[in-house]
Each structure stands twice: as C-alpha cells, then as structure tokens.
Design an enzyme around this catalytic site. Structure first.
Site, PDB file in Angstrom:
ATOM      1  CG  ASP A  49      -1.928   1.121   1.180  1.00 25.25           C
ATOM      2  OD1 ASP A  49      -2.489   1.388   0.097  1.00 25.25           O
ATOM      3  OD2 ASP A  49      -2.171   1.738   2.231  1.00 25.25           O
ATOM      4  CG  ASP A  92      -0.231   1.599  -3.966  1.00 18.96           C
ATOM      5  OD1 ASP A  92       0.180   2.434  -3.141  1.00 18.96           O
ATOM      6  OD2 ASP A  92      -1.382   1.117  -3.921  1.00 18.96           O
ATOM      7  CG  ASP A 149      -4.171   3.428  -2.780  1.00 20.05           C
ATOM      8  OD1 ASP A 149      -3.608   2.334  -2.611  1.00 20.05           O
ATOM      9  OD2 ASP A 149      -4.098   4.358  -1.954  1.00 20.05           O
ATOM     10  CG  ASP A 157      -6.044   1.702   0.916  1.00 23.12           C
ATOM     11  OD1 ASP A 157      -5.332   0.729   0.611  1.00 23.12           O
ATOM     12  OD2 ASP A 157      -5.628   2.885   0.936  1.00 23.12           O
TER      13      ASP A 157
END
Length: 200
Positions: A65, A68, A86, A90
């Site tokens: 995480d 990226d 993203d 998440d």
C-alpha cells in the site's frame, strides 16, 4: 494520524525498494492489486486461526500500500484513476482484515461491527471532505497506517504472549480500540469539515 509525521523518513527508506520494483517492471496498479490479495489472505488466515500468517499478510499489505503510491509518483504517473483504485482497495482490505479477526473468534460480532464501522466512517469522512469541496482531510487520532501497525503489534503479542484479558486477546481488545478511536476520528474529521463549510 500519528504516523503521518514520519512520512518523509519512510519515503527516504523506501526509495531503494521503489527503484528495485521499477527496474523489475512492476506497475503501481500491480502493487495495489497485490495489496488487495494479501489483505484477503490476511482475513482468511485470521478467520482460520492462523494469526502468524494473518499478521505477515497485514505487514505485506502495509508495504504494498505504501509502495504503489510512491512508485506512481516516482514514475510521474500518479493520477485520479490510480488514487481511486487505491482507496477502493484500501476499504476492501479493511473489511477483509477486521472481519477475519472477529469472525475468527478474537471478539464477539458486536465488537467487530463496532470496529468496522468506526474504521469505515473515519475513512469515508476523510474523502467526503473532498466531495463537498473542502479538500481531502485525513487528520484525527487514528489513520490507516496507525491501524496496520497496531494490528501487526497485536498479532505478534497474541502469538508471543498468548492469553486473554477479560475474555479478549490482544486482537480482540484492538478491535475495541478501533471502534472507540475510529468513531472519535470520524467525529474529529466531521467537526473539521463542518467548520470549514461554515466559512463558505
């Protein structure tokens, strides 16, 4: 977010890893998808009682995480689509991990739901600020980086010092904390956005 203040130092530490994954040819979106997969594995592992594997997968989720976005910025391709992907990943990661923890028996389901709603509402209000024109806001006492680190610590303690305190192990009590601080963080973000709206 208490860990957000260390972002410059973390970026400096991560740069060699960013250079490596860029050299290999891994894309930011591939890292985002990888973070999704390991979060799903974490949830399954916690549900099955595999605290060690679940904790390792959470650690990998945190790494992917962080990587990226760093890789996208390094490549000069950071954009709205990647940011959107993203955030979606998440939220699913949060759901997988927290649900896996309480469904695996670390805490009764009401505590699990309390934790999950606190986490999701605090995250929602961070982005809803942008939706109403105030700009994205991630202030407050408990952010995602904080949560991931706390899960890793609680997972390690659960393995190294097994036991319960008033019927809950470390992961169970962590869900209580997530519920309390998650909803408090949501309130902090709501209050900030509400004050900013009044200025318009």
């Amino acid at each position: 977010m208490t860990l957000d203040q260390f972002r410059p130092q973390v970026q400096g530490i991560m740069q060699p890893v960013v250079d490596l994954v860029r050299k290999i040819g891994i894309t930011p979106n591939a890292l985002t998808i990888a973070s999704f997969l390991v979060s799903a594995l974490a949830g399954i592992a916690f549900y099955a009682g595999g605290v060690v594997l679940g904790t390792v997968m959470v650690a990998l989720n945190a790494v992917f995480d962080a990587l990226d976005g760093a890789l996208a910025r390094d490549m000069g391709i950071a954009g709205i689509r990647g940011d959107f992907l993203d955030h979606v990943i998440d939220r699913y990661a949060d759901i997988f991990i927290i649900t896996g923890i309480f469904a695996g028996g670390a805490a009764p389901w009401p505590i699990g739901v309390f934790a999950l709603t606190g986490v999701l509402m605090s995250s929602y209000l961070g982005t809803q600020a942008q939706a109403v024109g105030i700009g994205r806001f991630y202030g407050g006492i408990l952010g995602r980086a904080d949560r991931l680190v706390l899960i890793i610590i609680a997972g390690a303690l659960t393995v190294l010092i097994p036991g319960e305190i008033y019927g809950l192990n470390y992961l169970g009590w962590l869900l209580v904390i997530f519920g309390v601080l998650g909803h408090y963080t949501a309130f902090q973000r709501f209050a900030h956005v509400w004050r900013q709206i009044e200025k318009y």
